[in-house]
Design a protein around this motif. Structure first.
Motif, PDB file in Angstrom:
ATOM      1  N   CYS A 105      31.191  54.929  27.656  1.00  0.00           N
ATOM      2  CA  CYS A 105      30.396  53.312  27.962  1.00  0.00           C
ATOM      3  C   CYS A 105      29.263  53.933  27.425  1.00  0.00           C
ATOM      4  N   VAL A 106      28.316  52.711  26.520  1.00  0.00           N
ATOM      5  CA  VAL A 106      27.505  52.831  25.739  1.00  0.00           C
ATOM      6  C   VAL A 106      26.213  53.142  27.231  1.00  0.00           C
ATOM      7  N   SER A 107      25.033  53.391  26.838  1.00  0.00           N
ATOM      8  CA  SER A 107      24.638  53.572  28.264  1.00  0.00           C
ATOM      9  C   SER A 107      23.458  52.181  27.439  1.00  0.00           C
ATOM     10  N   GLU A 108      23.125  52.068  29.446  1.00  0.00           N
ATOM     11  CA  GLU A 108      22.491  50.995  30.052  1.00  0.00           C
ATOM     12  C   GLU A 108      23.606  49.820  29.287  1.00  0.00           C
ATOM     13  N   PRO A 109      24.432  49.562  29.428  1.00  0.00           N
ATOM     14  CA  PRO A 109      25.316  48.375  29.062  1.00  0.00           C
ATOM     15  C   PRO A 109      24.910  46.787  29.155  1.00  0.00           C
ATOM     16  N   VAL A 110      24.191  47.297  30.516  1.00  0.00           N
ATOM     17  CA  VAL A 110      23.570  45.819  30.474  1.00  0.00           C
ATOM     18  C   VAL A 110      22.508  45.402  29.732  1.00  0.00           C
ATOM     19  N   LYS A 111      22.107  46.558  29.160  1.00  0.00           N
ATOM     20  CA  LYS A 111      21.246  45.692  28.054  1.00  0.00           C
ATOM     21  C   LYS A 111      21.416  45.968  26.163  1.00  0.00           C
ATOM     22  N   CYS A 112      22.928  46.322  26.610  1.00  0.00           N
ATOM     23  CA  CYS A 112      23.480  45.969  25.057  1.00  0.00           C
ATOM     24  C   CYS A 112      24.721  44.267  24.911  1.00  0.00           C
ATOM     25  N   LEU A 180      22.239  35.055  35.847  1.00  0.00           N
ATOM     26  CA  LEU A 180      22.429  36.070  35.933  1.00  0.00           C
ATOM     27  C   LEU A 180      21.100  37.187  36.074  1.00  0.00           C
ATOM     28  N   ASN A 181      21.320  38.322  37.267  1.00  0.00           N
ATOM     29  CA  ASN A 181      19.696  38.899  37.086  1.00  0.00           C
ATOM     30  C   ASN A 181      20.505  40.515  37.579  1.00  0.00           C
ATOM     31  N   VAL A 182      19.522  41.188  35.832  1.00  0.00           N
ATOM     32  CA  VAL A 182      19.534  42.401  35.786  1.00  0.00           C
ATOM     33  C   VAL A 182      18.832  43.162  36.989  1.00  0.00           C
ATOM     34  N   LEU A 183      19.594  44.058  37.803  1.00  0.00           N
ATOM     35  CA  LEU A 183      19.321  44.364  39.405  1.00  0.00           C
ATOM     36  C   LEU A 183      18.911  46.545  38.411  1.00  0.00           C
ATOM     37  N   ASP A 184      19.723  46.815  37.733  1.00  0.00           N
ATOM     38  CA  ASP A 184      19.196  48.442  36.879  1.00  0.00           C
ATOM     39  C   ASP A 184      20.233  48.689  36.002  1.00  0.00           C
ATOM     40  N   GLU A 186      22.526  49.557  35.255  1.00  0.00           N
ATOM     41  CA  GLU A 186      24.657  48.769  34.557  1.00  0.00           C
ATOM     42  C   GLU A 186      25.248  47.893  36.175  1.00  0.00           C
ATOM     43  N   TRP A 187      24.154  47.452  37.330  1.00  0.00           N
ATOM     44  CA  TRP A 187      24.742  46.282  37.781  1.00  0.00           C
ATOM     45  C   TRP A 187      23.714  45.147  37.451  1.00  0.00           C
ATOM     46  N   VAL A 188      24.645  44.038  37.697  1.00  0.00           N
ATOM     47  CA  VAL A 188      23.846  42.576  37.491  1.00  0.00           C
ATOM     48  C   VAL A 188      24.287  41.710  38.696  1.00  0.00           C
ATOM     49  N   GLN A 189      23.506  41.152  38.515  1.00  0.00           N
ATOM     50  CA  GLN A 189      23.519  39.752  40.259  1.00  0.00           C
ATOM     51  C   GLN A 189      23.959  38.873  39.373  1.00  0.00           C
ATOM     52  N   VAL A 190      25.081  37.815  40.146  1.00  0.00           N
ATOM     53  CA  VAL A 190      24.833  36.546  39.603  1.00  0.00           C
ATOM     54  C   VAL A 190      25.373  35.658  41.023  1.00  0.00           C
ATOM     55  N   ILE A 191      23.924  34.534  40.882  1.00  0.00           N
ATOM     56  CA  ILE A 191      24.045  33.486  41.861  1.00  0.00           C
ATOM     57  C   ILE A 191      24.284  31.631  41.142  1.00  0.00           C
ATOM     58  N   PHE A 192      25.356  32.267  42.095  1.00  0.00           N
ATOM     59  CA  PHE A 192      26.159  30.806  41.074  1.00  0.00           C
ATOM     60  C   PHE A 192      25.868  29.134  42.061  1.00  0.00           C
ATOM     61  N   GLU A 193      25.688  28.659  41.373  1.00  0.00           N
ATOM     62  CA  GLU A 193      25.478  27.012  41.698  1.00  0.00           C
ATOM     63  C   GLU A 193      26.938  26.405  43.239  1.00  0.00           C
ATOM     64  N   PRO A 194      26.780  25.649  43.325  1.00  0.00           N
ATOM     65  CA  PRO A 194      28.316  25.132  43.946  1.00  0.00           C
ATOM     66  C   PRO A 194      29.687  24.753  42.648  1.00  0.00           C
ATOM     67  N   PRO A 195      30.604  24.909  43.312  1.00  0.00           N
ATOM     68  CA  PRO A 195      31.650  25.394  42.233  1.00  0.00           C
ATOM     69  C   PRO A 195      31.802  23.154  41.988  1.00  0.00           C
ATOM     70  N   GLU A 196      32.638  23.352  40.811  1.00  0.00           N
ATOM     71  CA  GLU A 196      32.862  21.951  40.215  1.00  0.00           C
ATOM     72  C   GLU A 196      34.070  21.832  39.871  1.00  0.00           C
ATOM     73  N   LEU A 197      35.038  21.044  40.960  1.00  0.00           N
ATOM     74  CA  LEU A 197      36.506  21.123  40.779  1.00  0.00           C
ATOM     75  C   LEU A 197      36.970  19.688  39.318  1.00  0.00           C
ATOM     76  N   LYS A 198      37.526  19.561  38.847  1.00  0.00           N
ATOM     77  CA  LYS A 198      38.424  18.306  38.028  1.00  0.00           C
ATOM     78  C   LYS A 198      39.049  18.728  38.437  1.00  0.00           C
ATOM     79  N   VAL A 199      39.954  17.546  38.341  1.00  0.00           N
ATOM     80  CA  VAL A 199      41.847  17.893  38.994  1.00  0.00           C
ATOM     81  C   VAL A 199      41.513  16.110  38.199  1.00  0.00           C
TER      82      VAL A 199
END
Length: 240
Positions: A105-112, A180-184, A186-199
Protein backbone atom coordinates in the motif's frame (compact mmCIF):
# COMPACT_ATOMS: atom_id res chain seq x y z
CA UNK A 1 31.65 -26.25 -6.68
CA UNK A 2 28.67 -27.87 -8.48
CA UNK A 3 29.39 -25.77 -11.61
CA UNK A 4 33.08 -26.64 -11.59
CA UNK A 5 32.32 -30.34 -11.17
CA UNK A 6 29.87 -30.19 -14.04
CA UNK A 7 32.46 -28.48 -16.27
CA UNK A 8 35.07 -31.15 -15.47
CA UNK A 9 32.53 -33.87 -16.20
CA UNK A 10 31.64 -32.37 -19.58
CA UNK A 11 35.33 -31.87 -20.46
CA UNK A 12 36.06 -35.46 -19.46
CA UNK A 13 33.24 -36.72 -21.69
CA UNK A 14 34.57 -34.88 -24.73
CA UNK A 15 38.06 -36.17 -23.98
CA UNK A 16 36.86 -39.75 -23.77
CA UNK A 17 34.94 -39.33 -27.02
CA UNK A 18 38.01 -38.06 -28.87
CA UNK A 19 40.08 -40.98 -27.52
CA UNK A 20 37.47 -43.41 -28.75
CA UNK A 21 37.42 -41.83 -32.22
CA UNK A 22 41.21 -42.06 -32.52
CA UNK A 23 41.02 -45.68 -31.43
CA UNK A 24 38.47 -46.39 -34.11
CA UNK A 25 40.65 -44.84 -36.74
CA UNK A 26 43.62 -46.96 -35.71
CA UNK A 27 41.56 -50.13 -35.93
CA UNK A 28 40.28 -49.08 -39.40
CA UNK A 29 36.64 -49.72 -38.39
CA UNK A 30 34.04 -47.96 -40.54
CA UNK A 31 33.03 -44.68 -38.85
CA UNK A 32 29.48 -44.82 -40.11
CA UNK A 33 28.94 -48.02 -38.10
CA UNK A 34 30.68 -47.40 -34.75
CA UNK A 35 30.68 -43.60 -34.28
CA UNK A 36 26.89 -42.94 -34.14
CA UNK A 37 26.43 -45.53 -31.39
CA UNK A 38 29.23 -44.13 -29.26
CA UNK A 39 28.21 -40.53 -29.89
CA UNK A 40 24.62 -41.22 -28.86
CA UNK A 41 25.78 -43.06 -25.77
CA UNK A 42 28.09 -40.19 -24.76
CA UNK A 43 25.32 -37.65 -25.50
CA UNK A 44 22.91 -39.47 -23.20
CA UNK A 45 25.61 -39.64 -20.54
CA UNK A 46 26.28 -35.88 -20.76
CA UNK A 47 22.54 -35.10 -20.54
CA UNK A 48 22.23 -37.25 -17.44
CA UNK A 49 25.19 -35.55 -15.76
CA UNK A 50 23.84 -32.10 -16.61
CA UNK A 51 20.42 -33.02 -15.19
CA UNK A 52 21.93 -34.23 -11.91
CA UNK A 53 24.05 -31.09 -11.70
CA UNK A 54 21.05 -28.79 -12.28
CA UNK A 55 19.00 -30.56 -9.62
CA UNK A 56 21.73 -30.08 -7.03
CA UNK A 57 22.11 -26.33 -7.76
CA UNK A 58 20.28 -23.83 -5.47
CA UNK A 59 16.69 -23.10 -6.51
CA UNK A 60 15.66 -19.56 -7.44
CA UNK A 61 13.23 -17.92 -4.98
CA UNK A 62 9.87 -17.09 -6.53
CA UNK A 63 8.50 -13.67 -5.56
CA UNK A 64 4.84 -12.68 -5.63
CA UNK A 65 3.98 -9.09 -6.53
CA UNK A 66 0.79 -7.06 -6.10
CA UNK A 67 -0.63 -8.05 -9.51
CA UNK A 68 -0.43 -11.75 -8.63
CA UNK A 69 -1.99 -11.12 -5.22
CA UNK A 70 -4.83 -9.10 -6.76
CA UNK A 71 -5.57 -11.87 -9.26
CA UNK A 72 -5.54 -14.45 -6.48
CA UNK A 73 -7.79 -12.34 -4.26
CA UNK A 74 -10.37 -11.68 -6.98
CA UNK A 75 -10.44 -15.35 -7.95
CA UNK A 76 -11.13 -16.36 -4.34
CA UNK A 77 -14.12 -14.01 -3.96
CA UNK A 78 -15.56 -14.47 -7.47
CA UNK A 79 -19.17 -15.71 -7.62
CA UNK A 80 -19.43 -15.75 -3.82
CA UNK A 81 -22.33 -13.27 -3.48
CA UNK A 82 -20.02 -10.79 -1.80
CA UNK A 83 -18.53 -13.49 0.45
CA UNK A 84 -21.81 -15.07 1.60
CA UNK A 85 -21.14 -18.51 0.11
CA UNK A 86 -17.53 -18.85 1.30
CA UNK A 87 -16.57 -21.30 4.03
CA UNK A 88 -14.70 -20.18 7.17
CA UNK A 89 -11.49 -21.61 5.72
CA UNK A 90 -12.00 -19.70 2.47
CA UNK A 91 -12.57 -16.49 4.44
CA UNK A 92 -9.22 -17.10 6.15
CA UNK A 93 -7.52 -17.50 2.77
CA UNK A 94 -9.00 -14.20 1.58
CA UNK A 95 -7.76 -12.48 4.75
CA UNK A 96 -4.26 -13.93 4.28
CA UNK A 97 -3.97 -12.67 0.70
CA UNK A 98 -5.34 -9.26 1.71
CA UNK A 99 -2.77 -9.10 4.49
CA UNK A 100 0.03 -9.74 2.00
CA UNK A 101 -1.35 -7.19 -0.44
CA UNK A 102 -1.53 -4.39 2.12
CA UNK A 103 2.27 -4.54 2.39
CA UNK A 104 2.32 -2.83 -1.02
CA UNK A 105 0.00 0.00 0.00
CA UNK A 106 1.09 3.57 -0.68
CA UNK A 107 1.85 5.77 2.28
CA UNK A 108 -1.08 7.92 3.47
CA UNK A 109 -3.67 6.20 1.22
CA UNK A 110 -6.42 8.64 2.27
CA UNK A 111 -4.56 11.32 0.32
CA UNK A 112 -4.22 9.17 -2.80
CA UNK A 113 -6.49 10.40 -5.65
CA UNK A 114 -7.05 6.79 -6.69
CA UNK A 115 -9.64 6.39 -3.92
CA UNK A 116 -12.09 8.46 -5.98
CA UNK A 117 -14.40 6.80 -8.47
CA UNK A 118 -17.03 4.06 -8.54
CA UNK A 119 -16.27 0.69 -6.95
CA UNK A 120 -18.03 -2.67 -6.86
CA UNK A 121 -18.15 -4.19 -3.39
CA UNK A 122 -17.08 -7.72 -4.35
CA UNK A 123 -16.46 -9.04 -0.84
CA UNK A 124 -17.14 -8.40 2.82
CA UNK A 125 -16.20 -10.76 5.63
CA UNK A 126 -19.53 -9.90 7.32
CA UNK A 127 -22.45 -10.10 4.87
CA UNK A 128 -24.62 -7.58 6.75
CA UNK A 129 -21.99 -4.82 6.74
CA UNK A 130 -22.92 -3.63 3.23
CA UNK A 131 -26.69 -3.45 2.88
CA UNK A 132 -27.63 -4.04 6.51
CA UNK A 133 -30.73 -6.16 7.04
CA UNK A 134 -31.21 -6.68 3.31
CA UNK A 135 -28.08 -8.87 3.39
CA UNK A 136 -28.94 -10.78 6.57
CA UNK A 137 -29.93 -14.45 6.50
CA UNK A 138 -33.63 -13.56 6.60
CA UNK A 139 -33.25 -10.57 4.29
CA UNK A 140 -31.64 -12.71 1.59
CA UNK A 141 -34.76 -14.89 1.54
CA UNK A 142 -36.74 -11.94 0.17
CA UNK A 143 -34.09 -9.77 -1.50
CA UNK A 144 -31.64 -11.14 -4.07
CA UNK A 145 -28.66 -8.83 -4.35
CA UNK A 146 -27.72 -7.78 -7.86
CA UNK A 147 -25.06 -5.10 -7.25
CA UNK A 148 -23.30 -3.40 -4.36
CA UNK A 149 -21.61 -0.14 -5.39
CA UNK A 150 -19.69 2.54 -3.55
CA UNK A 151 -18.87 5.84 -5.20
CA UNK A 152 -16.42 8.36 -3.75
CA UNK A 153 -16.59 11.83 -5.29
CA UNK A 154 -14.02 14.53 -4.70
CA UNK A 155 -13.70 16.15 -2.31
CA UNK A 156 -15.80 14.38 0.36
CA UNK A 157 -18.98 12.68 -0.90
CA UNK A 158 -19.65 8.95 -0.51
CA UNK A 159 -22.52 7.15 -2.27
CA UNK A 160 -23.48 3.59 -1.31
CA UNK A 161 -26.09 1.63 -3.26
CA UNK A 162 -27.34 -1.93 -3.07
CA UNK A 163 -29.65 -3.01 -5.90
CA UNK A 164 -31.81 -6.11 -5.55
CA UNK A 165 -34.81 -8.05 -6.73
CA UNK A 166 -37.55 -8.29 -4.10
CA UNK A 167 -39.75 -11.39 -3.91
CA UNK A 168 -38.33 -12.54 -7.21
CA UNK A 169 -40.03 -9.95 -9.43
CA UNK A 170 -39.73 -6.40 -7.99
CA UNK A 171 -36.56 -4.46 -8.78
CA UNK A 172 -35.36 -2.03 -6.16
CA UNK A 173 -32.39 -0.48 -4.41
CA UNK A 174 -31.41 1.13 -1.15
CA UNK A 175 -28.94 4.01 -1.21
CA UNK A 176 -26.99 6.12 1.25
CA UNK A 177 -25.27 9.45 0.76
CA UNK A 178 -22.64 10.59 3.23
CA UNK A 179 -19.86 13.03 3.99
CA UNK A 180 -16.29 11.74 4.25
CA UNK A 181 -14.01 13.02 7.01
CA UNK A 182 -10.30 12.17 7.10
CA UNK A 183 -9.18 11.06 10.57
CA UNK A 184 -5.50 10.30 9.90
CA UNK A 185 -3.26 8.90 7.16
CA UNK A 186 -5.31 5.67 6.86
CA UNK A 187 -8.65 6.10 8.64
CA UNK A 188 -11.76 7.87 7.35
CA UNK A 189 -15.15 8.49 8.88
CA UNK A 190 -18.37 8.70 6.88
CA UNK A 191 -21.59 10.16 8.29
CA UNK A 192 -24.55 8.98 6.21
CA UNK A 193 -27.94 10.56 5.82
CA UNK A 194 -31.02 8.35 6.39
CA UNK A 195 -31.26 5.62 3.71
CA UNK A 196 -33.48 5.97 0.67
CA UNK A 197 -35.45 2.94 -0.51
CA UNK A 198 -36.86 2.40 -3.98
CA UNK A 199 -39.05 -0.62 -4.77
CA UNK A 200 -41.02 -0.60 -7.99
CA UNK A 201 -42.76 2.79 -8.11
CA UNK A 202 -42.32 3.44 -4.36
CA UNK A 203 -39.56 5.75 -3.14
CA UNK A 204 -39.06 7.05 0.38
CA UNK A 205 -36.51 7.72 3.13
CA UNK A 206 -36.59 6.01 6.49
CA UNK A 207 -34.51 5.53 9.62
CA UNK A 208 -31.78 7.79 10.99
CA UNK A 209 -28.29 9.02 10.26
CA UNK A 210 -25.50 6.45 10.58
CA UNK A 211 -21.75 6.55 10.95
CA UNK A 212 -18.96 4.21 9.83
CA UNK A 213 -15.19 4.25 10.13
CA UNK A 214 -12.94 2.55 7.62
CA UNK A 215 -9.20 2.02 7.40
CA UNK A 216 -7.86 2.02 3.84
CA UNK A 217 -5.21 -0.69 3.68
CA UNK A 218 -4.56 -0.78 -0.09
CA UNK A 219 -5.51 1.20 -3.19
CA UNK A 220 -4.43 1.23 -6.83
CA UNK A 221 -6.05 1.56 -10.27
CA UNK A 222 -7.88 -1.77 -9.91
CA UNK A 223 -8.51 -2.57 -6.27
CA UNK A 224 -9.12 -1.04 -2.87
CA UNK A 225 -9.09 -2.77 0.50
CA UNK A 226 -10.69 -1.51 3.68
CA UNK A 227 -11.11 -2.70 7.27
CA UNK A 228 -14.03 -1.43 9.31
CA UNK A 229 -13.84 -0.40 12.94
CA UNK A 230 -15.37 -3.75 13.92
CA UNK A 231 -12.85 -5.73 11.88
CA UNK A 232 -14.87 -6.34 8.71
CA UNK A 233 -12.70 -6.75 5.61
CA UNK A 234 -13.97 -5.11 2.41
CA UNK A 235 -12.71 -5.71 -1.12
CA UNK A 236 -13.64 -3.04 -3.69
CA UNK A 237 -12.98 -3.49 -7.42
CA UNK A 238 -13.02 -0.43 -9.62
CA UNK A 239 -15.97 -0.37 -12.02
CA UNK A 240 -15.15 -0.41 -15.73
Amino acid sequence: MATAASSLTIASSFSEQRTQIHSLKRSNLPLQYSLPYKANSRSRSRRLRLTVSSVSSPSVELRTGPDDLISSLLSKVANSDGGVTLTPEEHKEVAQVAGELQKYCVSEPVKCPLIFGDWDVVYCSRPTSPGGGYRSVIGRLFFRTKEMIQGIDSPDTVRNRVSFTALGFLDGDVSLTGKLNVLDSEWVQVIFEPPELKVGSLEFKYGFESEVKLRITYVDEKLRLGIGSRGSLFVFRRRQ
